[in-house]
Design an enzyme around this catalytic site. Structure first.
Site, short mmCIF file in Angstrom:
data_model
loop_
_atom_site.label_atom_id
_atom_site.label_comp_id
_atom_site.label_asym_id
_atom_site.label_seq_id
_atom_site.Cartn_x
_atom_site.Cartn_y
_atom_site.Cartn_z
CG ASP A 16 -2.07 0.95 1.13
OD1 ASP A 16 -2.35 1.43 0.00
OD2 ASP A 16 -2.70 1.22 2.16
NE ARG A 20 -1.33 6.61 1.33
CZ ARG A 20 -1.35 5.68 2.26
NH1 ARG A 20 -0.99 5.97 3.50
NH2 ARG A 20 -1.71 4.44 1.95
CG HIS A 33 -0.45 1.96 -9.37
ND1 HIS A 33 -0.64 1.59 -8.06
CD2 HIS A 33 -1.56 2.66 -9.71
CE1 HIS A 33 -1.81 2.03 -7.64
NE2 HIS A 33 -2.40 2.70 -8.63
NE ARG A 67 -7.63 2.35 -5.51
CZ ARG A 67 -6.44 2.31 -4.95
NH1 ARG A 67 -5.36 2.55 -5.66
NH2 ARG A 67 -6.32 2.01 -3.67
CG LEU A 127 9.32 -17.16 -3.76
CD1 LEU A 127 9.25 -17.15 -2.24
CD2 LEU A 127 9.70 -15.76 -4.27
NE ARG A 186 -2.88 -1.37 4.39
CZ ARG A 186 -4.13 -1.42 3.97
NH1 ARG A 186 -4.94 -2.33 4.45
NH2 ARG A 186 -4.57 -0.56 3.07
C1 IPE Z 1 -5.44 -2.70 -0.27
O1 IPE Z 1 -5.11 -1.36 -0.37
C2 IPE Z 1 -5.42 -3.33 -1.63
C3 IPE Z 1 -4.12 -3.50 -2.24
C4 IPE Z 1 -2.97 -3.18 -1.72
C5 IPE Z 1 -4.16 -4.12 -3.53
P1 IPE Z 1 -6.22 -0.22 -0.55
O2 IPE Z 1 -5.48 1.05 -0.63
O3 IPE Z 1 -7.12 -0.55 -1.67
O4 IPE Z 1 -7.06 -0.33 0.81
P2 IPE Z 1 -7.81 0.77 1.63
O5 IPE Z 1 -8.76 1.45 0.71
O6 IPE Z 1 -6.78 1.70 2.15
O7 IPE Z 1 -8.48 0.01 2.73
C1 IPE Z 2 -1.64 0.22 -3.33
O1 IPE Z 2 -1.37 1.57 -3.38
C2 IPE Z 2 -1.79 -0.38 -4.70
C3 IPE Z 2 -3.17 -0.75 -5.07
C4 IPE Z 2 -4.23 -0.66 -4.32
C5 IPE Z 2 -3.34 -1.26 -6.43
P1 IPE Z 2 -2.53 2.64 -3.34
O2 IPE Z 2 -2.85 3.03 -4.74
O3 IPE Z 2 -3.67 2.18 -2.52
O4 IPE Z 2 -1.80 3.85 -2.61
P2 IPE Z 2 -2.45 4.90 -1.60
O5 IPE Z 2 -3.03 4.11 -0.48
O6 IPE Z 2 -3.49 5.63 -2.39
O7 IPE Z 2 -1.31 5.75 -1.20
MG MG Z 3 -4.10 2.39 -0.55
#
Ligand code: IPE
Ligand code: IPE
Ligand code: MG
Length: 238
Positions: A16, A20, A33, A67, A127, A186
């Site tokens: 995650d 940001r 990404h 999204r 792995l 996480r």
């Molecule tokens: C969880 O992250 C999903 C992935 C990392 C693929 P999100 O960013 O989607 O989760 P929330 O919205 O913060 O709970």
């Molecule tokens: C996790 O990063 C990747 C996916 C959910 C695909 P985010 O895109 O959720 O990043 P933040 O949480 O917005 O920073």
């Molecule tokens: Mg996120």
């Protein structure tokens, strides 16, 4: 120091913080990404190097469809790019890739690459790298219930025989014989499961790292494992 004799067999990661990371640099989410994919490549190598047997990453949740079309489309394109650029290295390193979740709603190109990666690596023995795409823990449990319900209706399974093992076997992880994770990491400072491995994490240790996923390095992973190694796992006992 990392204790090489106590490496968790299965590490699960909620990757995650890509959004940001991009926002801080005034870049679109896609750039985050993309940077996140590079981080994932490093972490796969590192997990393999230190002797992790199973690595499971959360790449796209059943909730991520909320999204924008651009962002979601960019993630699908990245999956294609990942397979095209990494399959050779995965083969060389004897990594077996399993797909957890149901990517059938993804564009054909992405589905084709994911299928190809899973089928080409299926006999690899080092792995085991599980990529959760269009994955939801509740959906996984719901599907297991559906399949159990059908077997009970057909008479091939008695209700009293619905054991925990029977349920585990019908989850995506069960289909590939993946044991429950000892450690769940996480990144990005968020402290929630977001529908990841709900059943499998019953006794997992959770480690939350502040680093945004693109900034999560092998050193950060070692730190998370060291934290895990200091924990006292009791499983309900004394
Ligand atoms: C969880 O992250 C999903 C992935 C990392 C693929 P999100 O960013 O989607 O989760 P929330 O919205 O913060 O709970
Ligand atoms: C996790 O990063 C990747 C996916 C959910 C695909 P985010 O895109 O959720 O990043 P933040 O949480 O917005 O920073
Ligand atoms: Mg996120």
């Amino acid at each position: 120091m990392l204790d090489r004799n106590n490496i968790p067999r299965h590490v699960a990661i909620i990757m995650d913080g890509n959004g940001r990371w991009a926002k801080k640099r005034l870049l679109p989410a896609a750039a985050g990404h993309n940077a996140g994919m590079k981080s994932m490549i490093e972490i796969v190598r590192h997990a393999d190097d230190i002797g992790v047997e199973y690595l499971t990453v959360y790449a796209f949740s059943t909730e991520n469809w909320k999204r924008s079309k651009e962002e979601v489309g960019g993630i699908f394109k990245l999956l294609v790019k990942y397979v095209d650029s990494q399959l050779r290295e995965l083969m060389k390193n004897n990594v077996k890739v399993n797909i957890l979740g149901d990517p059938s709603a993804f564009p054909g190109e992405a589905v084709q690459r994911l299928d190809k990666m899973a089928s080409e690596t299926k006999d690899n023995t080092d792995l085991v790298f599980n990529i959760a795409v269009n994955y939801g823990g509740r959906e996984e449990i719901r599907r297991a219930c559906e399949s159990i319900g059908k077997d009970v209706r057909d008479g091939s399974l008695a209700p009293e025989d619905i054991s925990e093992e029977e349920i585990s076997r019908r989850l995506w992880t069960g289909m590939y014989d993946v044991p429950d994770p000892e450690l769940l990491i996480r990144t990005s400072g968020e402290e929630r499961l977001s529908n990841f491995l709900l059943w499998q994490c019953a006794y997992s240790e959770f480690v939350f790292a502040d680093a945004l996923w693109p900034d999560f390095t092998p050193e950060e992973m070692d730190k998370a494992i060291e934290t895990y190694q200091k924990r006292n796992r009791r499983f309900g006992g004394r």
